[in-house]
Design an enzyme around this catalytic site. Structure first.
Site, short mmCIF file in Angstrom:
data_model
loop_
_atom_site.label_atom_id
_atom_site.label_comp_id
_atom_site.label_asym_id
_atom_site.label_seq_id
_atom_site.Cartn_x
_atom_site.Cartn_y
_atom_site.Cartn_z
N ARG A 186 25.62 -35.94 -18.16
CA ARG A 186 27.04 -36.33 -18.17
C ARG A 186 27.67 -35.96 -19.51
O ARG A 186 27.37 -36.57 -20.53
CB ARG A 186 27.21 -37.82 -17.90
CG ARG A 186 28.66 -38.27 -17.96
CD ARG A 186 28.93 -39.60 -17.29
NE ARG A 186 28.35 -40.75 -17.98
CZ ARG A 186 28.68 -42.02 -17.74
NH1 ARG A 186 29.60 -42.30 -16.82
NH2 ARG A 186 28.09 -43.00 -18.37
N ASP A 475 28.52 -50.96 -22.23
CA ASP A 475 28.80 -49.64 -22.77
C ASP A 475 30.28 -49.54 -23.07
O ASP A 475 30.98 -50.56 -23.07
CB ASP A 475 28.31 -48.54 -21.82
CG ASP A 475 29.06 -48.49 -20.50
OD1 ASP A 475 30.07 -49.21 -20.34
OD2 ASP A 475 28.63 -47.73 -19.61
#
Length: 555
Positions: A186, A475
């Protein structure tokens, strides 16, 4: 593959594998550490320069379009299903390329950053896929960006290992059969830059490189052919997309890159995270634009919640969210989102990948672990029952629990693409029905957001992008929820369940109280974290992403 006429122009491929003669466009401004020269080779920089020369301008145009749409939303214009692309949605004949080699069974994917130790743990976990994350689970320090590329470089060549300063050694052994997960990398989102690489455009203007193009380009350039030789391929998760035009840009980049590197057309596979409210209205168009390179969509739940708060943060009380813990995946607005995603994917033979429950086990606390396993089992049972083809976990100890729920539904099948969910009918109103969540704002929820925001930002500033906080994996997305809720509650004059009006003065008191109670250690970044939190949650102007300003100033 049976498709209507392409939405973009000519897709004829030459696959010459040769580079046009161009002048170098990128200059390294960051320090060079050990082995950086193996990644930042002249040939790799030339490839990155070519990508920027061709696509950086379109990226800037699309970011400007994002800004215009945000202004429209703040002025009362809601997103809607596009009339100009209705013919794509109505046409039953087209479908996506689907799974590439190594992506046929995706029932459990483990996510995590690309530092060597975490990577080895993920590769030994028994998951089907490892999401090698250079985005929300990685703080984009220059060291993390390039050393993450070195980690991937080494794993693709079968030479990844790690030894701690104390002499503890880690090696990639795979699962019980020796198998390792398929890597899906990613890159950073379109909004992020890489300030340690400077790009000179055709007008001789000097600017920071695109984080997306840097992450994608370096990984593809160094590893694509070896991945293909090894029976896999160059696979990517695409984050933060807000429109099918942004998907079209990625598809153009894929096609051009395959041509430049001499790779067969359609070898690259992308899974798109549907994690913005804008993209939720264009799922089918996003699949269509990427159809020759597309494997599926993912329900990026935390960023999706943040996107709704951000987009409608000043649109009145009907868009005000309750405490974060009350925003579950079973409330109507989230059910509408996931059911639309599964039905859209399966109509086009694309995989639907579920999101990540934030609960994580604690090997030192059996009670916490039991609670986490119970929560994860419930979450994955729902996803498997709804038709998802796979799901995410953030910790190796959760894989067995998650896989058991998908095994019950899938059995020996690799997916549920045959479940087309033709019964699903989701309206625009249902996707925007924040009021359906119900719930309340509590003083504890306010303080929890402040605490999570401060502690995560401090971790991020130290270079750690995935942080275990209060037995949850946090996150950048969950930190964004925390600070954006504070901003919204203040600006909408919200009141807690205890009857406390949430105004600037009271929030300032809570921030001071929470900050004063934090456990400090020498060299921590809490003072900087406090400045970042105040700038992103307490100022009149709302930063689109807290990480943008923090990256420029502090990393």
């Amino acid at each position: 593959m049976n498709t209507p006429a392409p939405a973009t122009s000519d897709r004829t491929r030459t696959n010459t594998g040769s580079f046009a003669t161009i002048q170098p466009h990128l200059e390294i401004t960051g320090d060079l550490g050990p082995r950086y020269e193996e990644i930042l080779t002249p040939e790799a920089l030339e490839f990155l320069g070519d990508l920027h020369d061709r696509f950086a301008g379109t990226r800037h145009d699309l970011l400007a379009t994002r800004l215009r749409k945000r202004v429209d939303a703040s002025n009362g214009r809601d997103p809607e299903f596009l009339t100009e692309t209705a013919h794509i949605r109505r046409d039953p004949s087209w479908h996506v390329a689907g799974a590439g080699p190594g992506l046929v069974d995706r029932r459990v994917e483990i996510t995590g950053p690309t530092d060597r130790k975490m990577a080895i743990n993920a590769l030994n976990s028994g998951a089907k896929v490892w999401l090698a994350d250079q985005e929300d689970a990685t703080s984009p320090t220059w060291a993390n960006v390039i050393e993450g590329q070195i980690t991937l470089f080494d794993q693709v060549r079968g030479q990844l290992s790690f030894e701690t300063p104390e002499g503890k050694k880690y090696a990639v052994t795979g699962d019980a059969t020796g198998a390792t997960p398929t890597i899906v990398m990613r890159p950073r989102g379109w909004h992020l830059v890489e300030k340690n690489l400077t790009f000179v455009d055709r007008a001789n203007r000097r600017m920071n490189a695109s984080g997306s193009l840097v992450d994608f380009g370096l990984y593809l350039f160094h590893n694509a052919k070896r991945l293909i030789e090894g029976g896999s391929g160059p696979y990517f998760y695409l984050p933060k997309l807000e429109s099918h035009l942004e998907a079209r840009l990625w598809d153009d980049i894929f096609s051009h890159s395959e041509d430049r590197l001499g790779i067969d057309y359609g070898t690259i596979r992308a899974t798109v995270l549907i994690e913005t409210i804008q993209a939720a209205f264009e799922m089918e168009e996003i699949l269509y634009e990427l159809r020759d390179h597309c494997a599926g969509l993912n329900a990026g739940r935390w960023d999706y919640i943040f996107s709704i708060i951000k987009t409608f943060r000043a649109r009145g009380r009907r868009f005000v969210f309750p405490d974060r813990k009350q925003i579950t995946m079973t409330v109507p607005i989230m059910r509408a989102y996931t059911e639309l995603l599964v039905s859209t994917c399966h109509r086009r033979r694309a995989y639907a990948i579920g999101g990540m429950s934030a609960f994580i086990p604690n090997r030192r606390d059996p009670e916490v672990t039991a609670r986490a396993l119970s929560q994860v089992a419930e979450d994955k049972k729902r996803e498997a029952g709804d038709g998802f083809d796979g799901t995410w976990v953030a910790h190796p100890d959760l894989i067995t629990t998650a896989q058991a729920e998908f095994d019950r539904v899938l059995g020996n099948k690799p997916n549920q693409l045959d479940r087309t969910r033709d019964d699903v009918r989701v309206t625009a109103a249902e996707l925007l029905d924040v009021e359906s969540i119900g719930g309340e704002i509590t003083a504890a929820g306010v303080r929890g957001n402040i605490s999570i925001g401060l502690r995560y930002i401090e971790s991020w500033l130290r270079g750690v992008g995935a942080a275990a906080i209060d037995n949850l994996m946090e996150d950048a997305a969950t930190a964004e929820i925390s600070r954006s809720q504070i901003w919204q509650w203040v600006h909408e004059n919200s009141v807690t369940a205890e009857g406390i009006r949430i105004d600037e003065d009271w929030i300032a008191e809570q921030v001071d109280e929470v900050f004063g109670g934090l456990q400090r250690t020498p060299g921590d970044r809490f003072d900087d974290a406090l400045e970042v939190f105040r700038a992103s949650a307490l100022e009149p102007e709302f930063p689109t992403f807290l990480t943008v300003g923090a990256y420029v100033r502090y990393l």
